[in-house]
Design a protein around this motif. Structure first.
Motif, mmCIF file in Angstrom:
data_model
loop_
_atom_site.group_PDB
_atom_site.id
_atom_site.type_symbol
_atom_site.label_atom_id
_atom_site.label_comp_id
_atom_site.label_asym_id
_atom_site.label_seq_id
_atom_site.Cartn_x
_atom_site.Cartn_y
_atom_site.Cartn_z
ATOM 1 N N ARG A 185 5.732 19.618 0.829
ATOM 2 C CA ARG A 185 7.039 19.121 0.375
ATOM 3 C C ARG A 185 7.503 17.946 1.237
ATOM 4 N N LYS B 279 11.009 41.450 0.621
ATOM 5 C CA LYS B 279 10.966 39.997 0.677
ATOM 6 C C LYS B 279 11.061 39.527 2.125
ATOM 7 N N TRP C 99 -0.423 28.757 -2.994
ATOM 8 C CA TRP C 99 -0.464 28.754 -1.529
ATOM 9 C C TRP C 99 -0.866 30.109 -0.990
ATOM 10 N N ALA D 275 3.281 25.040 2.248
ATOM 11 C CA ALA D 275 4.146 24.542 1.180
ATOM 12 C C ALA D 275 5.226 23.620 1.739
ATOM 13 N N THR D 276 5.804 23.963 2.879
ATOM 14 C CA THR D 276 6.820 23.101 3.502
ATOM 15 C C THR D 276 6.229 21.772 3.915
ATOM 16 N N TYR E 98 8.101 18.976 -4.643
ATOM 17 C CA TYR E 98 8.828 20.242 -4.649
ATOM 18 C C TYR E 98 8.247 21.214 -5.670
ATOM 19 N N MET E 99 7.878 20.708 -6.841
ATOM 20 C CA MET E 99 7.280 21.583 -7.838
ATOM 21 C C MET E 99 5.946 22.132 -7.367
ATOM 22 N N GLU F 275 3.799 29.705 3.473
ATOM 23 C CA GLU F 275 5.104 29.036 3.487
ATOM 24 C C GLU F 275 5.066 27.756 4.313
ATOM 25 N N ALA G 149 5.028 22.552 -4.237
ATOM 26 C CA ALA G 149 5.250 23.496 -3.142
ATOM 27 C C ALA G 149 5.820 24.822 -3.623
ATOM 28 N N SER G 150 6.424 24.847 -4.809
ATOM 29 C CA SER G 150 7.035 26.087 -5.314
ATOM 30 C C SER G 150 6.039 27.015 -5.994
ATOM 31 N N ILE G 151 4.791 26.616 -6.109
ATOM 32 C CA ILE G 151 3.770 27.477 -6.726
ATOM 33 C C ILE G 151 3.273 28.451 -5.666
ATOM 34 N N ASP G 152 3.921 29.586 -5.552
ATOM 35 C CA ASP G 152 3.590 30.547 -4.504
ATOM 36 C C ASP G 152 2.178 31.087 -4.649
#
Length: 471
Positions: free
Chosen positions: A200, A460, A182, A196-197, A173-174, A193, A176-179
């Protein structure tokens, strides 16, 4: 051919006796096959012989054999808690089981055990399930208590396995959270996205496998994944529309068929593009309303984009009297059309004879304008008014609808009363004024400004990327 078989008792084993009988039968069959005439073998139709029994049954049994079988079966049942109450009776190699057992599975179990004892011809199973409440509840409570004790003893191991699984999943999760990572790997936000999914999900599966490996229950993982696969197929059929919309969103984010604030028509819906999300395309209609169109519809639809090319052609039709010269009317109309400031010189304005009716000739005029400087609807309206006035000033009659009436003979018409009726006074014709060529035709930017304000307020989730080439 007669073969004598001598039976031994006492120390002779039933297995040896059964083997001798089987060997003797095989030898007899071979002798009969060799001695039979060839012609008889050819004429006789092949017939299927009955299948030989699984095991030969002895013709004589020892006096103590039934007792030995009984003792052997009882000694086995005495070692099994559920079968201790089973009563065994043996006569001529036939074992009769009677009594009660706790569960239905124990009935088959007792029969299988008894049938495996040497010398048993068959088993007559008369066992029934014991339906007494105490008898059935006591083992269940005992098993439940044993399971609880095992669970308590396994708590430290469960804690370690859970800690390992959570640590691996948390790391995924950590990561995958580094936008920024990615976005650097996949410049497209939708693909970023998606990647990253996926990462995860992979780390969650790895954590689950590691936890089950520590518990020694990796075989359970196969069952879980197999069940998940079946459930996934069923859910895939159930949510195929959602999957279709998801894939369409991916393709639209890659193709970029339009930009933000483009004036488009999608499936008959006209408006300006606000944003492209992972589920729908948001438009603002020319009335100022929000319109959400699923991306699966957008991907399959014909998209008309008015913004890609600023030059746009407008078309309108005007009719002149059938007695007028249409060529001259076209020349008058084109002269008035080209006199308008917003009408482009290149491409040139043109006109054609569209249709010839009973009482009029329809002329179609074409002109071009630049949408950056002129509003399309305003320019077209002013062009129609200008050409119509020019034709009227030039003496061309814009025909009105004509109705022909037929009167049958026989009934006299009151012509005298009609002649005596007062005639309406003719109104003086109003002088035709020249068209106002300086009318405001600037573009209406209100909807465009609303879209820009909304996009500046929140950007967003927008998959439109102005840096990517448009399709």
């Amino acid at each position: 051919m007669i073969t004598k078989i001598k039976c031994y008792s006492g120390s002779s084993r039933p297995e040896q006796f059964s083997a001798m009988v089987s060997l003797t039968r095989v030898l007899m069959a071979l002798c009969l096959l060799l001695c039979a005439p060839a012609g008889l073998a050819q004429e006789a139709a092949p017939a299927a012989d009955p299948a030989p029994p699984a095991a030969a049954i002895a013709t004589k049994t020892a006096a103590t054999e039934n007792t030995d079988i009984t003792l052997r079966i009882r000694s086995i049942f005495s070692e099994i808690q559920a079968l201790r109450a089973v009563q065994v009776r043996v006569s001529a190699g036939v074992v009769t089981l009677s009594g009660t057992v706790p569960a239905p599975a124990d009935i088959q179990r007792a029969e299988a055990i008894a049938g495996r004892v040497a010398g048993v011809v068959t088993v007559q199973n008369e066992l029934t399930r014991d339906l007494d409440v105490n008898t059935n509840l006591s083992p269940a409570f005992g098993q439940f208590g044993g399971d609880l004790r095992d669970l308590v003893r396994a708590l430290p191991l469960l804690g370690v396995a859970l800690a390992i699984g959570l640590t691996i999943g948390f790391f995924g999760y950590m990561l995958a959270s580094i936008d920024r990572l990615w976005r650097w790997i996949a410049p497209n936000p939708f693909l970023a996205e998606l990647a990253a999914t996926f990462v995860r999900f992979v780390f969650v599966i790895l954590g689950l496998i590691a936890a089950l490996e520590v518990l020694g229950a990796t075989a359970l993982l196969g069952g879980v994944l197999g069940g998940a696969g079946v459930i996934g197929i069923a859910l895939g059929f159930a949510v195929r529309d959602t999957v279709d919309n998801y894939v369409s969103s991916l393709m639209l984010s890659l193709r970029q068929p339009f930009r933000a604030n483009d004036h488009v028509v999608i499936e008959g819906n006209e408006g300006r593009v606000v944003r492209l999300t992972s589920r729908a395309t948001v438009l603002m209609t020319l009335d100022g309303n929000h319109l959400r169109i699923p991306n699966s519809i957008v991907f399959k639809s014909v998209i008309l984009n008015y913004t890609r090319n600023s030059e746009r052609r407008f078309v309108f039709e005007l009719g002149v009297d059938a007695d007028d010269d249409p060529i001259e009317g076209m020349a008058v109309g084109l002269a008035a059309l080209n006199a308008l400031k917003f009408v482009l010189d290149t491409p040139k304005a043109t006109a054609i004879i569209q249709d010839v009716g009973d009482s009029n000739i329809v002329l179609r005029f074409f002109g071009w304008l630049d949408q950056k400087d002129t509003d399309f609807l305003k320019g077209r309206s002013l062009a129609i008014n200008t050409v119509a006035r020019a034709l009227t000033n030039a003496g061309f009659a814009l025909p009105e609808p004509i109705y022909r009436l037929r009167f049958d003979e026989g009934a006299p018409l009151p012509l005298k009363s009609m002649d005596a009726a007062p005639q309406p006074s003719a109104k003086p014709a109003k002088p035709v004024q020249a068209p106002a060529l300086d009318q405001d035709t600037s573009p209406d930017l209100h909807i465009e400004k609303l879209v820009a304000d909304e996009r500046s307020a929140t950007d967003k989730g927008d998959l439109l990327d102005s840096d990517r080439p448009i399709e």
